[in-house]
Design a protein around this motif. Structure first.
Motif, PDB file in Angstrom:
ATOM      1  N   LEU A 112       0.812  -1.361   0.208  1.00  0.00           N
ATOM      2  CA  LEU A 112      -0.213  -0.046   0.159  1.00  0.00           C
ATOM      3  C   LEU A 112       0.861   1.528   0.154  1.00  0.00           C
ATOM      4  O   LEU A 112       1.397   1.438   0.272  1.00  0.00           O
ATOM      5  N   THR A 126       0.575   5.221   0.613  1.00  0.00           N
ATOM      6  CA  THR A 126      -0.060   6.078   1.463  1.00  0.00           C
ATOM      7  C   THR A 126      -0.039   8.041   0.673  1.00  0.00           C
ATOM      8  O   THR A 126       1.551   8.011   0.153  1.00  0.00           O
ATOM      9  N   LEU A 152       4.750  -0.568   2.886  1.00  0.00           N
ATOM     10  CA  LEU A 152       3.715   0.442   3.117  1.00  0.00           C
ATOM     11  C   LEU A 152       4.826   1.692   2.584  1.00  0.00           C
ATOM     12  O   LEU A 152       6.122   1.887   3.662  1.00  0.00           O
ATOM     13  N   ALA A 195       1.421  -0.111  -6.192  1.00  0.00           N
ATOM     14  CA  ALA A 195       0.362  -0.655  -5.500  1.00  0.00           C
ATOM     15  C   ALA A 195       0.011  -1.375  -5.617  1.00  0.00           C
ATOM     16  O   ALA A 195      -1.231  -1.592  -6.345  1.00  0.00           O
ATOM     17  N   ASP A 196      -0.918  -2.089  -4.158  1.00  0.00           N
ATOM     18  CA  ASP A 196      -2.366  -3.142  -4.330  1.00  0.00           C
ATOM     19  C   ASP A 196      -3.564  -2.050  -3.725  1.00  0.00           C
ATOM     20  O   ASP A 196      -4.662  -2.165  -3.938  1.00  0.00           O
ATOM     21  N   ALA A 197      -2.925  -0.944  -3.085  1.00  0.00           N
ATOM     22  CA  ALA A 197      -4.057  -0.354  -2.773  1.00  0.00           C
ATOM     23  C   ALA A 197      -3.313   1.419  -2.154  1.00  0.00           C
ATOM     24  O   ALA A 197      -2.221   1.071  -2.067  1.00  0.00           O
ATOM     25  N   LEU A 234      -7.580  -2.371   5.525  1.00  0.00           N
ATOM     26  CA  LEU A 234      -6.318  -3.131   5.067  1.00  0.00           C
ATOM     27  C   LEU A 234      -6.672  -4.576   4.999  1.00  0.00           C
ATOM     28  O   LEU A 234      -6.261  -5.418   4.027  1.00  0.00           O
ATOM     29  N   THR A 250      -5.910  -8.368  -2.379  1.00  0.00           N
ATOM     30  CA  THR A 250      -4.369  -8.294  -3.572  1.00  0.00           C
ATOM     31  C   THR A 250      -4.546  -8.093  -5.106  1.00  0.00           C
ATOM     32  O   THR A 250      -5.420  -8.848  -5.356  1.00  0.00           O
TER      33      THR A 250
END
Length: 444
Positions: free
Chosen positions: A17, A19, A96, A116-118, A216, A221
């Protein structure tokens, strides 16, 4: 590939992930809160953060310091580089990428979000959606990040207002839809207080959704293998030489790399691009021995049945489903260079393991973040997203990014100093996302 192997990959507990957010939205504090409340921080790290916080005259620990590792960042109170953190809970492991918020560091967000997956995107509940928020959503859409989580932070500074949150959630969904984001999850949080990050503190009884960590932990994934289109960019041709080589390996010839997509088995017919030579796979080798099959993202060495001229930058693909070879590329680019991109510029284009010279034939247009559409432009400046056409000095086996993420991506590089100038996606990615053509893009 066995059913058990596929199932093992599909239930992988690792989530990558990233940010992102505008400056001062509290992103570093949120990441620090996530690490602290999930008990993913060592005692000596907490002590160091408390000590620095006291030196700054703060009454409580500044959790943002858990992610701001560089001295220059701490002195300025900002994050200026992508910081990678590794942590785990009882249900999942995480990698992360904490990306900077300043608009001039959007290039770092592209770096962090590319694998990233998220993406966890922060907005300030008081300020709402800003231009940088829309830019981050556009980048996430073009890069095909499978899941977008929008944390409406500082909800405590608007008295935990349900009305304000629902207003922003509606705007988030509408903006995301206009940019082609298929999967968006807004939720109210207070990184400073800790509400709805890992724990529920009861300040938002009207919110019945999951906390950030719960969400999360539940997101799927993007590591499900594409069992159809086999793609293998060659990183290195292996031909042992020298008197010390044993007789067994004296005639060995193999091609090392990482399977970008699909599955390959011994005996499969393949084609080597851009030459177009056809052969079959004679063997699949690894450091631990031979395999009968290999699949993404395994790193292996392929042995071919025929003596085909293969070198770094070539692509070995399934013979019955190979991409076309071309010297003309049109695609969307996120311009990351300090200067401007104009027609006529000469750059290097890096596609998988192949690097070729390229000339910018035309700048077709620039993405208007407010209107979510392409507008006429004759150049791209720092952080612009636009469409360009390129003419290459030698061919590449490129595919539409919406179909194949690995073989549809490219970089533009400064030929003089080696600096990355742009991250690119082959094809009209903007039109594809706006028309909902997302079928294959998430099966990475």
């Amino acid at each position: 590939m066995s059913a058990q192997t596929v199932e093992t990959i599909r239930t992988s507990t690792l989530l990558r992930l990233a940010t992102a957010g505008s400056v001062d939205d509290g992103k570093s504090t949120l990441v620090g809160r996530l690490l602290f409340d999930s008990k993913s921080v060592l005692a000596d790290q907490i002590e160091a953060v408390e000590r620095v916080s006291r030196d700054r005259g703060l009454e409580t620990a500044d959790l943002a310091l858990l992610t701001d590792g560089l001295r220059s960042e701490r002195e300025q109170g900002i994050t200026i580089d992508v910081a990678y953190r590794y942590f785990a809970t009882a249900h999942r492991a995480f990698i992360l990428a904490d990306c900077p918020g300043h608009v001039q560091y959007t290039r770092n967000t592209v770096t962090g979000a590319s694998t990233a997956d998220a993406l966890v995107l922060l907005i300030d509940a008081r300020k709402g959606l800003l231009e940088q928020t829309r830019r981050h959503l556009a980048v996430a859409s073009l890069l095909r990040v499978p899941h977008i989580v929008v944390a409406v932070n500082k909800i405590d500074l608007v008295d935990y207002s349900q009305e304000r949150y629902e207003e922003l959630a509606a705007e988030i969904r509408a903006t995301a839809a206009s940019l082609g984001v298929a999967d968006v999850h807004p939720l109210p949080v207070s990184a400073l207080v800790g509400d709805n990050v890992v724990d529920r503190l009861g300040n938002t009884p009207w919110y019945e959704g999951p906390t950030l960590l719960e969400l999360l932990e539940s997101l799927p994934t993007a590591d499900e293998p594409d069992v159809e289109s086999f793609r293998f960019p060659v990183q290195l041709a292996i031909r042992p030489q020298g008197a010390a080589i044993s007789e067994e390996y004296r005639d060995y010839r193999g091609y090392a790399g990482q399977v970008a997509s699909g599955v390959v088995r011994v005996g499969d017919p393949v084609v080597v691009l851009p030459s177009g030579r056809r052969t079959t796979v004679e063997g699949i080798d690894t450091a631990d021995g031979t395999l009968d099959e290999a699949f993404a993202p395994q790193s292996v060495t392929l042995r071919l049945a025929d003596e085909v001229d293969v070198s770094r930058g070539d692509l070995i693909a399934a013979a019955d489903d190979a991409p076309e070879v071309t010297q003309d590329v049109e695609g969307m680019v996120a311009w990351l260079g300090d200067g401007t991109l104009r027609p006529g510029a000469t750059v290097l284009l890096k596609h998988t393991t192949r690097t070729v010279r390229a000339k910018v034939k035309d700048v077709v247009g620039r993405l208007d973040l407010d209107a979510a559409e392409l507008v006429s432009a004759d150049e791209l400046a720092l952080n612009d997203i636009g469409r360009v056409t390129l003419r290459l000095a030698s061919p590449i086996a490129a595919e539409e990014y919406v179909v194949a993420r690995r073989t549809g991506a490219f970089l533009l590089i400064d030929a003089h100093d080696g600096m990355t100038l742009a991250a690119g996606m082959v094809g009209d990615a903007l039109a594809a996302v706006r028309h909902g053509d997302l079928t294959a893009s998430y099966a990475i």
